[in-house]
Design a protein around this motif. Structure first.
Motif, mmCIF file in Angstrom:
data_model
loop_
_atom_site.group_PDB
_atom_site.id
_atom_site.type_symbol
_atom_site.label_atom_id
_atom_site.label_comp_id
_atom_site.label_asym_id
_atom_site.label_seq_id
_atom_site.Cartn_x
_atom_site.Cartn_y
_atom_site.Cartn_z
ATOM 1 N N MET A 1 -51.056 -5.135 -17.062
ATOM 2 C CA MET A 1 -51.900 -5.923 -17.930
ATOM 3 C C MET A 1 -53.110 -6.461 -17.174
ATOM 4 N N ALA A 2 -52.879 -6.907 -15.933
ATOM 5 C CA ALA A 2 -53.986 -7.455 -15.145
ATOM 6 C C ALA A 2 -55.033 -6.396 -14.852
ATOM 7 N N VAL A 3 -54.591 -5.144 -14.697
ATOM 8 C CA VAL A 3 -55.525 -4.062 -14.424
ATOM 9 C C VAL A 3 -56.439 -3.847 -15.633
ATOM 10 N N LEU A 4 -55.893 -3.948 -16.822
ATOM 11 C CA LEU A 4 -56.701 -3.784 -18.034
ATOM 12 C C LEU A 4 -57.739 -4.891 -18.158
ATOM 13 N N VAL A 5 -57.326 -6.112 -17.883
ATOM 14 C CA VAL A 5 -58.254 -7.241 -17.978
ATOM 15 C C VAL A 5 -59.343 -7.110 -16.919
ATOM 16 N N THR A 6 -58.949 -6.742 -15.704
ATOM 17 C CA THR A 6 -59.927 -6.570 -14.629
ATOM 18 C C THR A 6 -60.919 -5.472 -14.967
ATOM 19 N N GLY A 7 -60.420 -4.352 -15.479
ATOM 20 C CA GLY A 7 -61.296 -3.252 -15.860
ATOM 21 C C GLY A 7 -62.257 -3.637 -16.970
ATOM 22 N N ALA A 8 -61.779 -4.425 -17.917
ATOM 23 C CA ALA A 8 -62.638 -4.868 -19.013
ATOM 24 C C ALA A 8 -63.744 -5.792 -18.506
ATOM 25 N N VAL A 9 -63.407 -6.689 -17.607
ATOM 26 C CA VAL A 9 -64.408 -7.618 -17.063
ATOM 27 C C VAL A 9 -65.446 -6.862 -16.233
ATOM 28 N N VAL A 10 -64.996 -5.897 -15.436
ATOM 29 C CA VAL A 10 -65.923 -5.094 -14.638
ATOM 30 C C VAL A 10 -66.834 -4.276 -15.547
ATOM 31 N N GLY A 11 -66.278 -3.730 -16.622
ATOM 32 C CA GLY A 11 -67.083 -2.979 -17.582
ATOM 33 C C GLY A 11 -68.127 -3.855 -18.256
ATOM 34 N N LEU A 12 -67.737 -5.073 -18.620
ATOM 35 C CA LEU A 12 -68.703 -6.002 -19.216
ATOM 36 C C LEU A 12 -69.810 -6.365 -18.227
#
Length: 134
Positions: A1-12
Motif C-alpha cells: 500500500m505504501a508503494v502505491l501512495v509513494t508512486g502516486a505522490v511522485v507522479g503528482l
C-alpha cells in the motif's frame, strides 16, 4: 500500500513540474531536488511533521531566491540558484541528525518473503538446517 501512495505522490510531483510549473518538459527540470528532499527528511528527523517543516523551509529559501532575482540584486545568478540548497545544508548542520528508522539502509530481497503461517528452513547455530517457523 505504501508503494502505491509513494508512486502516486511522485507522479503528482512530476506532473506539477511539467505542467503547472513551466508548461513544458525539459531535461533536468527537477534540478536535483531529490537530494534536497532526502536532506529535508534527515533535517526533519524522520518524522512527518519535521519533514513538512523542512519542506516549508526549503520552499521559503526557493521563493527567496526568485524574489532576490526579481529585485535585481547585483549577485551572479548561479549564487542565487544555489541558495535553497546551501540554506538546507546550513540548517541541517545546525540541527544535527535524527535517529534513522530501523530498516534504513538495509537491503530487502523480495524473494525471501514468505506467506504468513508457512514454515521455512532456517540454518541452526550448529550449521545444520532445522525445521522451525519464523
Amino acid at each position: 500500500m505504501a508503494v502505491l501512495v509513494t508512486g502516486a505522490v511522485v507522479g503528482l510531483a512530476g506532473a506539477y513540474l511539467s505542467i503547472a510549473s513551466s508548461n513544458v518538459f525539459v531535461e533536468k527540470m527537477s534540478a536535483e531536488k531529490g537530494y534536497a528532499a532526502y536532506a529535508i527528511i534527515i533535517l526533519g528527523k524522520y518524522t512527518p511533521v519535521g519533514a513538512m517543516l523542512g519542506c516549508l523551509l526549503y520552499g521559503f529559501a526557493d521563493a527567496l531566491q526568485f524574489s532576490l532575482q526579481a529585485m535585481g540584486i547585483d549577485v551572479p545568478n548561479q549564487f542565487l540558484l544555489m541558495l535553497p540548497y546551501v540554506f538546507t545544508l546550513i540548517v541541517m548542520c545546525v540541527s544535527g541528525h535524527g535517529n534513522a528508522p530501523e530498516g534504513h539502509g538495509k537491503y530487502f530481497a523480495p524473494k525471501q518473503r514468505r506467506k504468513c503461517g508457512s514454515r521455512a528452513k532456517r540454518p541452526s547455530p550448529g550449521g545444520q538446517e532445522s525445521e522451525k517457523g519464523l
